[in-house]
Design a protein around this motif. Structure first.
Motif, short mmCIF file in Angstrom:
data_model
loop_
_atom_site.label_atom_id
_atom_site.label_comp_id
_atom_site.label_asym_id
_atom_site.label_seq_id
_atom_site.Cartn_x
_atom_site.Cartn_y
_atom_site.Cartn_z
N VAL A 1 0.93 -1.10 -0.20
CA VAL A 1 0.05 0.08 -0.05
C VAL A 1 0.80 1.25 -0.09
CG1 VAL A 1 -1.63 1.29 1.27
CG2 VAL A 1 -1.94 -1.26 1.10
N PRO A 2 1.97 1.63 0.70
CA PRO A 2 2.73 2.53 0.72
C PRO A 2 3.23 3.05 -0.41
CG PRO A 2 3.21 1.45 2.85
CD PRO A 2 2.17 0.43 1.92
N GLU A 3 3.87 1.97 -0.95
CA GLU A 3 4.52 2.25 -2.41
C GLU A 3 3.71 2.68 -3.53
OE1 GLU A 3 7.52 2.76 -5.01
OE2 GLU A 3 7.38 2.95 -3.05
N ARG B 1 -2.35 0.44 8.60
CA ARG B 1 -1.87 1.93 8.91
C ARG B 1 -2.13 3.08 8.09
NH1 ARG B 1 -1.14 -0.88 12.67
NH2 ARG B 1 0.52 -1.83 13.55
N LEU B 2 -3.60 3.31 8.01
CA LEU B 2 -4.07 4.19 6.99
C LEU B 2 -3.27 5.56 6.87
CD1 LEU B 2 -7.86 3.40 7.31
CD2 LEU B 2 -6.29 2.79 5.43
N ASP B 3 -3.09 6.18 8.25
CA ASP B 3 -2.51 7.53 8.47
C ASP B 3 -1.33 7.54 7.67
OD1 ASP B 3 -5.01 8.37 9.38
OD2 ASP B 3 -4.24 8.53 11.35
N ASP B 4 -0.34 6.55 8.30
CA ASP B 4 1.20 6.42 8.05
C ASP B 4 1.39 6.12 6.52
OD1 ASP B 4 1.51 6.83 10.68
OD2 ASP B 4 2.06 4.87 11.37
N TRP B 5 0.28 5.40 6.05
CA TRP B 5 0.57 4.92 4.49
C TRP B 5 0.21 5.93 3.56
CZ3 TRP B 5 -1.60 -0.56 5.11
CH2 TRP B 5 -0.91 -1.49 5.91
N GLY B 6 -0.42 7.10 3.96
CA GLY B 6 -0.79 7.99 3.09
C GLY B 6 -2.01 7.87 2.43
#
Length: 406
Positions: free
Chosen positions: A187-189, A215-220
């Motif tokens: 997800v983050p990438e 980690r919705l917030d952390d992953w943007g």
């Protein structure tokens, strides 16, 4: 080897810190329930809460219950779910509607927030609802769908997304955990790639919530949806949830403008004025009765901890893989899920032509897996309700039936 596998199941159960939680679920006349990734089992506390709600809160308070807190449940339950399982700060998650309706709300709002961009990127193997909803929105708004061909045995890869998005992309939509294979997306990438192109991201968390830490917030993440009837044990037709990042709440406007999403619902005034914040995603009257089970389930998740749930989930699915390699591979059964735990969600798909014929005899034997066409059996042990011995017994009977139906 069978004796060794049985001994391993016993040892894993004895060492399992989450084992006591199994006693909190209502008993069922089955041998092995391996479909927690489709419908979770009910808690004893849920039955008690439902009875109390009907008799005392609904029956006793009647219409006064709305001012006792019911009106806030979509937000308070959303905040708690975000804290315990989704890595979301307060004020960004609302519980309401079905996954399909919330997908529509968020996707329509997202593409409208990117005027002039005509492309939506999605993959061919996503859950049907996701694909169907986006097809409908594309027809409504004159958009073009860019399809990424995803391998059903794995899932979406960042490189594929990078090749598909450009300055004309408004939105990308993928599942965090692929419903067919259990592939765990990066997800983050993928978010980074989409954001560099100026697109918004919408993630389906139906097979993640309550099983895989998010980690919705952390992953943007920009937007997300998910259901509460799988690993969150909310029951058949339990309400879904939607996430809308704080920074987007003033600019995105969902299209189903109902009275509960109004700035002052009980003014009954002319013209729709969206409520501030996440409440604007509401439309009609919240499904309060259907939200009752979430209270018990979130209490249990808070006690267990999502990281401990994930640790056991990987042990369970790893055990499934070991049993499949030992018992089922000689029967021409293939594993159609990631073996790498970093890329594996909460279920394992086993594949062999004709597997659909095994469902009825398995059910008659007390073993309940899930089936997805064309030929995949999904084995979805729920960490809080499934023992290693139960997995052993279920796969043992699957082996027996698979041998008879070659």
């Amino acid at each position: 080897m069978t004796d060794e596998l049985l001994a391993r199941a016993v040892a894993l159960d004895e060492a399992d810190p989450l084992a006591p939680f199994r006693e909190r679920f209502l008993p069922a006349p089955i041998v092995s329930y391996l479909d927690g990734n489709s419908l979770g089992r009910p808690l004893k506390a849920t039955a008690e809460l439902m009875d109390d709600f009907v008799r005392d809160q609904w029956g006793g308070r009647l219409i006064r219950g709305w001012t006792d807190g019911w009106l806030e449940w979509p937000l308070t339950l959303g905040d708690r779910l975000g804290e315990l399982a989704l890595g979301a700060a307060a004020g960004q998650i609302v519980v309401a509607d079905s996954t399909t309706v919330l997908l529509y709300k968020l996707a329509r709002a997202a593409v409208d927030a990117r005027p002039g961009r005509r492309k939506v990127v999605l993959d061919t193997d996503n859950f049907p609802t996701d694909r169907y909803v986006l097809e409908g929105i594309a027809a409504e708004r004159g958009l073009t769908l860019t399809w990424i061909t995803a391998d059903p045995d794995t899932g979406i890869h960042p490189e594929q997304v990078a090749d598909a998005v450009d300055e004309d992309t408004a939105l990308v939509l993928f599942s965090h955990v692929a419903y067919r294979s259990g592939w765990l997306a990066d997800v983050p990438e993928i978010n980074r790639i989409a954001h560099e192109a100026g697109a918004l991201t919408l993630w389906d968390l139906c097979h993640s919530a309550g099983s895989v830490p998010v980690r919705l917030d952390d992953w943007g993440v920009d937007l997300a949806v998910g259901c509460s009837y799988k690993y969150l044990n909310g029951g058949p037709g339990a309400p879904a949830f939607a996430y809308l990042r704080h920074e987007l709440q003033d600019s995105l406007r969902q299209p189903i403008q109902g009275w509960m999403g109004h700035r002052a619902a009980f003014e009954m005034g002319h013209g729709h004025e969206p409520a501030p914040g996440i409440r604007a995603l509401l439309s009609g009257t919240p499904p309060i009765l259907a939200m009752v089970p979430m209270h018990a389930n979130l209490d249990m998740l808070a006690e267990a901890g999502i990281e401990a749930v994930r640790t056991k989930s990987l042990l369970l699915t790893g055990f499934v893989l070991d049993l499949a390699d030992e018992w089922l591979a000689p029967l021409d059964v293939e594993v159609a899920s990631p073996r790498d735990p970093a890329r594996r969600g909460g279920h394992v798909t086993l594949r062999r032509p004709g597997f659909e014929q095994l469902l009825e005899p398995l059910w008659e034997s007390g073993v309940i897996p899930d089936y997805r066409r064309p030929d995949g059996l999904r084995i979805g042990p729920a960490p809080l309700s499934t023992s290693f011995a139960e997995v052993y017994q279920g796969l043992e009977l699957l082996r027996d039936h698979a041998g008879k139906h070659r």
